[in-house]
Motif scaffolding. Sequence first.
Motif, PDB file in Angstrom:
ATOM      1  N   LEU A 364       0.842  -1.203   0.000  1.00  0.00           N
ATOM      2  CA  LEU A 364       0.000   0.000   0.000  1.00  0.00           C
ATOM      3  C   LEU A 364       0.879   1.256   0.000  1.00  0.00           C
ATOM      4  O   LEU A 364       0.586   2.238  -0.701  1.00  0.00           O
ATOM      5  N   ARG A 368       2.004   4.493  -3.213  1.00  0.00           N
ATOM      6  CA  ARG A 368       2.166   5.956  -3.094  1.00  0.00           C
ATOM      7  C   ARG A 368       3.617   6.392  -3.283  1.00  0.00           C
ATOM      8  O   ARG A 368       3.987   7.511  -2.931  1.00  0.00           O
ATOM      9  N   GLY A 414      -3.435   5.402   6.776  1.00  0.00           N
ATOM     10  CA  GLY A 414      -4.465   4.836   5.907  1.00  0.00           C
ATOM     11  C   GLY A 414      -4.463   3.313   5.829  1.00  0.00           C
ATOM     12  O   GLY A 414      -5.366   2.730   5.228  1.00  0.00           O
ATOM     13  N   ILE A 415      -3.457   2.651   6.426  1.00  0.00           N
ATOM     14  CA  ILE A 415      -3.309   1.203   6.201  1.00  0.00           C
ATOM     15  C   ILE A 415      -4.485   0.413   6.775  1.00  0.00           C
ATOM     16  O   ILE A 415      -5.155  -0.337   6.050  1.00  0.00           O
ATOM     17  N   TYR A 418      -7.833   1.070   5.126  1.00  0.00           N
ATOM     18  CA  TYR A 418      -7.882   0.509   3.762  1.00  0.00           C
ATOM     19  C   TYR A 418      -8.224  -0.980   3.807  1.00  0.00           C
ATOM     20  O   TYR A 418      -8.997  -1.469   2.995  1.00  0.00           O
TER      21      TYR A 418
END
Length: 422
Positions: A364, A368, A414-415, A418
């Motif tokens: 993830l 980015r 955000g992990i 998500y």
Amino acid sequence: AAPLDPVALRADFPILGEQVNGHRLVYLDSAATSQKPTAVLDAERAFLTHANSAVHRGAHTLAAEATDLFEDARAAVAGFVGAAPQQLVWTSGATMGLNLVAYAIGNASVGRGAPASARLALAPGDEIVTTAIEHHANLIPWQELAARTGAVLRHIPARDDGTLDLDAAATLISPRTRIVAFTHVSNVLGIVNPVAELIALAQQVGAVTVMDACQSAPHLPLDLPGLGVDLAVFSAHKMVGPYGVGGLYGRTDVLEALPPFLTGGSMITTVTLDSAEYLPPPQRFEAGTQPVGPAIGFAAAVRYLDAVGLENIHAHEGMLAARMAEGLRDIPGIRLLGDAAGVERVGLWSFDVDGVHAHDAGQLLDARGIAVRVGHHCAAPLHSRYGITASVRASAALYNTVDDVDEFLDAVRGIRPYFGVE
Ligand code: PMP
């Protein structure tokens, strides 16, 4: 030196301008391998373009020039850790350095070497002490040496906060201890270990000390002779230098007592069909054609680090590590490994994300453009100690910015959302 300006330094590292998955590269994997500045790339290329030749052989002009550059490089890298040129052996990296030492001690143990080598010999029941937080490179060579000699391997345990248990060390290190091998900084925990204390304990019982300086040499000023360690290893590729070259530092009397590991050309004086006489250190440990270009690149790397200043690097990376830790501690479900209070650290943190496999977390982040390391980082026993098989590791270097850290923290936040983990 002026305080470190990472934005200015980044111009020296062309790769940092790359885009990854449509994002600017945020490189937080320098503990695995560092990026290389133009000065290092240019030094190797200039040597290969203008002076390439085998060293210590041949009477021609280029051979002499190459030999001078090669030996200047040795002096530069030795000087970087406070040592004299003769105390620096070129290796292919830290793994090779540690294997060289373990195999050479194994050779001493079967009666090879000079009369002085006997002091290094191991006999059944002798003890090798290492720690429970080592990289496999500073663990398995000792397992092998113990198996070959009948020596017994013991481990200094770590406390839950990742610090080494010095009280246990004081008990474990006994008159039976012949070798104490430990890392200066764990590549998982980032804590600077109390190596002066370990060396003092080893010296009280006359044991040989072996230090893995892989994760300290790029980040802290080192004075290995001042520290009093007998042998220490490091890898150029983690120090903004090339792959395939590293250093083994040794106290002169210890190197002189150490029999060779690899044998062949470049390490002998006289050879007959039945026997050979060996050169003194460091050449005794440098069998075969030397890594001339990489050594010259390594010298350019330590000159680069010195020009920036190791104190500046340490302060800058410490600031980034503190910012990382503050951010990570605030994110639900993140457990930092080795979050000890009041210890000196380098700029890396490993962590577990509750409910998400490290590899998924890493992917993830990669989406980015954020490069981190996932897995056990060649320290499986340490991960077992924490009841996990893998972690995520973010490691900073001199060229990382506060923006890098903030983008990383934002992505880590955000992990778990998500992956739908509460
Ligand atoms: N020791 C430590 C603490 C390390 O971090 C590493 C590299 N991950 C090594 C040893 C091995 O270094 P190399 O792979 O360069 O031989």
